[in-house]
Design a protein around this motif. Structure first.
Motif, PDB file in Angstrom:
ATOM      1  N   GLY A 224      37.495  63.444  67.363  1.00 40.15           N
ATOM      2  CA  GLY A 224      36.622  64.264  66.538  1.00 40.15           C
ATOM      3  C   GLY A 224      37.422  65.465  66.070  1.00 40.15           C
ATOM      4  O   GLY A 224      38.408  65.858  66.721  1.00 40.15           O
ATOM      5  N   SER A 225      37.030  66.050  64.927  1.00 39.43           N
ATOM      6  CA  SER A 225      37.773  67.231  64.499  1.00 39.43           C
ATOM      7  C   SER A 225      37.475  68.401  65.437  1.00 39.43           C
ATOM      8  O   SER A 225      38.217  69.375  65.506  1.00 39.43           O
ATOM      9  CB  SER A 225      37.482  67.589  63.033  1.00 39.43           C
ATOM     10  OG  SER A 225      36.128  67.758  62.806  1.00 39.43           O
ATOM     11  N   ASP A 226      36.386  68.263  66.184  1.00 39.29           N
ATOM     12  CA  ASP A 226      36.093  69.173  67.277  1.00 39.29           C
ATOM     13  C   ASP A 226      37.307  69.461  68.160  1.00 39.29           C
ATOM     14  O   ASP A 226      37.582  70.598  68.524  1.00 39.29           O
ATOM     15  CB  ASP A 226      35.093  68.435  68.183  1.00 39.29           C
ATOM     16  CG  ASP A 226      33.866  69.230  68.407  1.00 39.29           C
ATOM     17  OD1 ASP A 226      34.005  70.373  68.805  1.00 39.29           O
ATOM     18  OD2 ASP A 226      32.764  68.691  68.172  1.00 39.29           O
TER      19      ASP A 226
ATOM     20  N   PHE B 104      29.315  76.706  62.416  1.00 39.72           N
ATOM     21  CA  PHE B 104      29.461  75.664  63.430  1.00 39.72           C
ATOM     22  C   PHE B 104      29.695  76.284  64.811  1.00 39.72           C
ATOM     23  O   PHE B 104      30.625  77.076  64.999  1.00 39.72           O
ATOM     24  CB  PHE B 104      30.624  74.755  63.028  1.00 39.72           C
ATOM     25  CG  PHE B 104      30.716  73.482  63.815  1.00 39.72           C
ATOM     26  CD1 PHE B 104      29.610  72.664  64.000  1.00 39.72           C
ATOM     27  CD2 PHE B 104      31.926  73.081  64.364  1.00 39.72           C
ATOM     28  CE1 PHE B 104      29.705  71.480  64.720  1.00 39.72           C
ATOM     29  CE2 PHE B 104      32.038  71.894  65.078  1.00 39.72           C
ATOM     30  CZ  PHE B 104      30.925  71.098  65.254  1.00 39.72           C
TER      31      PHE B 104
ATOM     32  N   CYS C  45      33.968  77.316  57.000  1.00 39.43           N
ATOM     33  CA  CYS C  45      33.319  76.008  57.068  1.00 39.43           C
ATOM     34  C   CYS C  45      32.821  75.694  55.654  1.00 39.43           C
ATOM     35  O   CYS C  45      31.875  76.311  55.177  1.00 39.43           O
ATOM     36  CB  CYS C  45      32.175  76.074  58.070  1.00 39.43           C
ATOM     37  SG  CYS C  45      31.543  74.471  58.574  1.00 39.43           S
TER      38      CYS C  45
ATOM     39  N   ASN D  11      27.987  74.195  58.090  1.00 44.18           N
ATOM     40  CA  ASN D  11      26.968  73.636  58.964  1.00 44.18           C
ATOM     41  C   ASN D  11      26.588  74.751  59.931  1.00 44.18           C
ATOM     42  O   ASN D  11      27.493  75.369  60.492  1.00 44.18           O
ATOM     43  CB  ASN D  11      27.573  72.445  59.743  1.00 44.18           C
ATOM     44  CG  ASN D  11      26.624  71.848  60.744  1.00 44.18           C
ATOM     45  OD1 ASN D  11      25.431  72.108  60.703  1.00 44.18           O
ATOM     46  ND2 ASN D  11      27.150  71.046  61.657  1.00 44.18           N
TER      47      ASN D  11
ATOM     48  N   ASP E 132      37.344  73.994  57.585  1.00 46.59           N
ATOM     49  CA  ASP E 132      36.642  72.853  58.166  1.00 46.59           C
ATOM     50  C   ASP E 132      35.949  72.081  57.046  1.00 46.59           C
ATOM     51  O   ASP E 132      34.945  72.526  56.505  1.00 46.59           O
ATOM     52  CB  ASP E 132      35.638  73.353  59.215  1.00 46.59           C
ATOM     53  CG  ASP E 132      35.000  72.201  59.989  1.00 46.59           C
ATOM     54  OD1 ASP E 132      35.026  71.049  59.509  1.00 46.59           O
ATOM     55  OD2 ASP E 132      34.457  72.469  61.081  1.00 46.59           O
TER      56      ASP E 132
ATOM     57  N   ALA F 214      34.373  69.117  57.170  1.00 43.92           N
ATOM     58  CA  ALA F 214      33.582  68.002  57.716  1.00 43.92           C
ATOM     59  C   ALA F 214      32.653  67.381  56.663  1.00 43.92           C
ATOM     60  O   ALA F 214      32.368  66.183  56.715  1.00 43.92           O
ATOM     61  CB  ALA F 214      32.773  68.464  58.926  1.00 43.92           C
ATOM     62  N   TYR F 215      32.206  68.199  55.699  1.00 44.69           N
ATOM     63  CA  TYR F 215      31.284  67.706  54.665  1.00 44.69           C
ATOM     64  C   TYR F 215      31.898  67.779  53.270  1.00 44.69           C
ATOM     65  O   TYR F 215      31.173  67.763  52.277  1.00 44.69           O
ATOM     66  CB  TYR F 215      29.965  68.496  54.705  1.00 44.69           C
ATOM     67  CG  TYR F 215      29.308  68.466  56.055  1.00 44.69           C
ATOM     68  CD1 TYR F 215      28.443  67.428  56.408  1.00 44.69           C
ATOM     69  CD2 TYR F 215      29.578  69.448  57.003  1.00 44.69           C
ATOM     70  CE1 TYR F 215      27.868  67.377  57.663  1.00 44.69           C
ATOM     71  CE2 TYR F 215      29.016  69.415  58.263  1.00 44.69           C
ATOM     72  CZ  TYR F 215      28.160  68.368  58.586  1.00 44.69           C
ATOM     73  OH  TYR F 215      27.597  68.315  59.830  1.00 44.69           O
TER      74      TYR F 215
ATOM     75  N   THR G 215      36.798  64.686  59.199  1.00 47.72           N
ATOM     76  CA  THR G 215      36.216  63.884  60.273  1.00 47.72           C
ATOM     77  C   THR G 215      35.717  62.542  59.751  1.00 47.72           C
ATOM     78  O   THR G 215      35.366  62.425  58.579  1.00 47.72           O
ATOM     79  CB  THR G 215      35.051  64.641  60.960  1.00 47.72           C
ATOM     80  OG1 THR G 215      34.506  63.798  61.980  1.00 47.72           O
ATOM     81  CG2 THR G 215      33.942  65.008  59.990  1.00 47.72           C
TER      82      THR G 215
ATOM     83  N   SER H 235      33.137  61.287  61.303  1.00 47.45           N
ATOM     84  CA  SER H 235      31.792  61.241  61.898  1.00 47.45           C
ATOM     85  C   SER H 235      30.661  61.332  60.885  1.00 47.45           C
ATOM     86  O   SER H 235      29.525  60.994  61.204  1.00 47.45           O
ATOM     87  CB  SER H 235      31.620  62.398  62.882  1.00 47.45           C
ATOM     88  OG  SER H 235      32.573  62.323  63.904  1.00 47.45           O
ATOM     89  N   LYS H 236      30.938  61.829  59.696  1.00 46.12           N
ATOM     90  CA  LYS H 236      29.833  62.099  58.781  1.00 46.12           C
ATOM     91  C   LYS H 236      29.760  61.027  57.702  1.00 46.12           C
ATOM     92  O   LYS H 236      29.134  60.012  57.908  1.00 46.12           O
ATOM     93  CB  LYS H 236      29.977  63.520  58.215  1.00 46.12           C
ATOM     94  CG  LYS H 236      30.165  64.590  59.313  1.00 46.12           C
ATOM     95  CD  LYS H 236      28.886  64.878  60.075  1.00 46.12           C
ATOM     96  CE  LYS H 236      29.039  65.499  61.458  1.00 46.12           C
ATOM     97  NZ  LYS H 236      29.753  66.741  61.571  1.00 46.12           N
TER      98      LYS H 236
ATOM     99  N   ARG I 120      34.392  58.951  67.511  1.00 47.82           N
ATOM    100  CA  ARG I 120      35.122  60.181  67.781  1.00 47.82           C
ATOM    101  C   ARG I 120      36.518  60.208  67.167  1.00 47.82           C
ATOM    102  O   ARG I 120      37.528  60.110  67.878  1.00 47.82           O
ATOM    103  CB  ARG I 120      35.216  60.467  69.306  1.00 47.82           C
ATOM    104  CG  ARG I 120      33.951  60.269  70.109  1.00 47.82           C
ATOM    105  CD  ARG I 120      32.817  61.181  69.668  1.00 47.82           C
ATOM    106  NE  ARG I 120      33.205  62.566  69.629  1.00 47.82           N
ATOM    107  CZ  ARG I 120      33.117  63.317  68.527  1.00 47.82           C
ATOM    108  NH1 ARG I 120      32.643  62.820  67.395  1.00 47.82           N
ATOM    109  NH2 ARG I 120      33.455  64.574  68.561  1.00 47.82           N
TER     110      ARG I 120
HETATM  111  C1  LIG Z   1      30.317  67.331  62.631  1.00 48.77           C
HETATM  112  C2  LIG Z   1      31.196  68.500  62.440  1.00 48.77           C
HETATM  113  C3  LIG Z   1      32.512  68.568  62.912  1.00 48.77           C
HETATM  114  C4  LIG Z   1      33.218  67.571  63.736  1.00 48.77           C
HETATM  115  O1  LIG Z   1      32.652  66.512  64.183  1.00 48.77           O
HETATM  116  P1  LIG Z   1      33.496  65.482  65.061  1.00 48.77           P
HETATM  117  O2  LIG Z   1      32.490  64.433  65.318  1.00 48.77           O
HETATM  118  O3  LIG Z   1      33.972  66.201  66.266  1.00 48.77           O
HETATM  119  O4  LIG Z   1      34.634  65.034  64.193  1.00 48.77           O
HETATM  120  C5  LIG Z   1      33.284  69.659  62.648  1.00 48.77           C
HETATM  121  N1  LIG Z   1      32.803  70.668  61.934  1.00 48.77           N
HETATM  122  C6  LIG Z   1      31.563  70.659  61.456  1.00 48.77           C
HETATM  123  C7  LIG Z   1      31.117  71.805  60.654  1.00 48.77           C
HETATM  124  C8  LIG Z   1      30.710  69.588  61.701  1.00 48.77           C
HETATM  125  O5  LIG Z   1      29.462  69.627  61.246  1.00 48.77           O
END
Ligand SMILES: *Cc1c(COP(=O)(O)O)cnc(C)c1O
Length: 368
Positions: A91-93, A117, A159, A163, A194, A196-197, A227, A229-230, A238
């Motif tokens: 995950g980028s987390d 986030f 971000c 988010n 970030d 992610a979106y 990521t 994930s979205k 992950r």
């Molecule tokens: C969902 C999300 C991530 C990372 O999600 P991972 O499932 O860990 O890749 C990162 N930043 C934001 C703002 C997100 O909403």
């Protein structure tokens, strides 16, 4: 037992409630429960990804290829970057965490938007670093710049789009801020973009598009996060990535645990990246369905934040209370995100499929 004293200042991250828990608590049928709380892809993932996972199941006994070269080279091609300019995380987390460990210390300051986030703050606090937030909830880059000058933070988190609010600053503004930060910090402040979106934002409005290749060509002190994930629908696998110049990527590699991504996740991400049709379908449906929520809010006089993501945030006013609304929806098997823990009376709803959204809107109709 005494633990690291920093833990006293950390609130545990609250993930969206799992379907299983709602089924158990309210005695509902699993099929009745819809989860629109974690911005997952309601269309699942690409059918070729499912095939790929099945085809690779027999590899489960062996450790993954720790060089991850299959995925890195696909991302390299996808973005037109150099091979050494990419790192993969669970995950980028996980990349966010690596950035904090690579750059921050106890005496660091970390700058971010008023509401953003939650993991930026949580990981900053692991280190014991001081978190600075802009007075505005949404990204206000003038405030970012003022606070940057005042505090000289080690890391700035942007971000783009944000988010849990859904707003998105324009690429041009981001570049302007980056130019100031790079120059005035002599390239010492790390800026995390970030994305992610980003796929959603770029689809809706090209002026929001940030191209990682162009970004790192211009700036040596920036890392872009993406990521699977979205929009790619691989939240359960992950996989995320960071794109930056070699110097940054090499620093993060030192901190990475070996075998941090599973064999199946790596294979799935490779295939997901190629299925442009699935992605286009997701994007098109997302914004068509989002329109229904906007129309609902407009008809009820509810404030919403124009969103560049796969969720929409309703900002509520008295007598409506986000906790009461989320709880009432939950009893009907609808899981959405209560933003009360962020200090606002608001709910965040992931845009679901047509049928899911119809159910949510019907339930909301009765509540407001
Ligand atoms: C969902 C999300 C991530 C990372 O999600 P991972 O499932 O860990 O890749 C990162 N930043 C934001 C703002 C997100 O909403």
């Amino acid at each position: 037992m005494r633990f690291n004293e920093e833990l006293a200042h950390i609130a545990t991250y609250q993930a969206g409630k799992p379907i299983e828990e709602v089924v158990r608590t309210f005695g509902l049928d699993e099929k009745e429960v819809i989860k629109l709380a974690s911005n997952e892809n309601p269309y699942g993932t690409s059918p070729s990804v499912v095939e790929c996972i099945k085809a690779n199941a027999h590899k489960a006994a062996l450790y993954p290829d720790d060089s991850m070269c299959a995925l890195i080279s696909r991302l390299q091609r996808h973005y037109g970057i150099g091979y050494g300019q990419c790192i993969i995380g669970a995950g980028s987390d996980q990349i966010i965490e690596l950035c904090l460990h690579a750059k921050a210390t106890k005496s660091s300051k970390i700058l971010m938007a008023g509401i953003t986030f939650a993991m930026y703050e949580i990981y900053a606090k692991h280190i014991g670093a001081q978190v600075i937030k802009t007075p505005s909830k949404e990204h206000n880059l003038t405030e970012f710049y003022e606070l940057f000058r005042q505090h000289k933070p080690d890391i700035v988190f942007l971000c783009v789009p944000n988010n849990p609010l859904g707003e998105c600053v324009g690429a041009k503004e981001v570049y302007e801020l980056l130019a100031h930060i790079e120059q005035e910090s002599c390239g010492e402040t790390l800026v995390v973009i970030d994305g992610a979106y980003q796929e959603f934002a770029s689809y809706k409005d090209s002026s929001k598009h940030i191209d990682p290749r162009d970004l790192i060509q211009h700036f040596a002190n920036v890392i872009y996060l993406g990521t699977f994930s979205k929009v790619y629908g691989l939240g359960g696998m992950r996989v995320g990535y960071g794109i930056a110049r070699e110097e940054i990527v090499q620093a993060l590699f030192k901190l990475r645990a070996p075998f941090n991504i599973t064999t199946l996740s790596l294979a799935a991400a490779c295939v997901a990246l190629e299925d442009i049709e699935f992605m286009q379908h997701t994007l098109k449906e997302n914004f068509a369905q989002m329109r229904r929520y906007e129309e609902f809010a407009e008809s009820k006089g509810i404030e919403y934040i124009p969103s560049y993501t796969n969720f929409i945030t309703f900002v509520l006013e008295n007598p409506y209370n986000s906790s009461v609304i989320c709880d009432t929806l939950l009893r009907q098997g609808i899981i959405v995100r209560n933003l009360a823990s962020y200090g606002i009376n608001a709910i965040r709803i992931t845009i679901g499929t047509q049928e899911q959204n119809s159910r949510v809107l019907l339930a909301l109709q009765e509540l407001v």
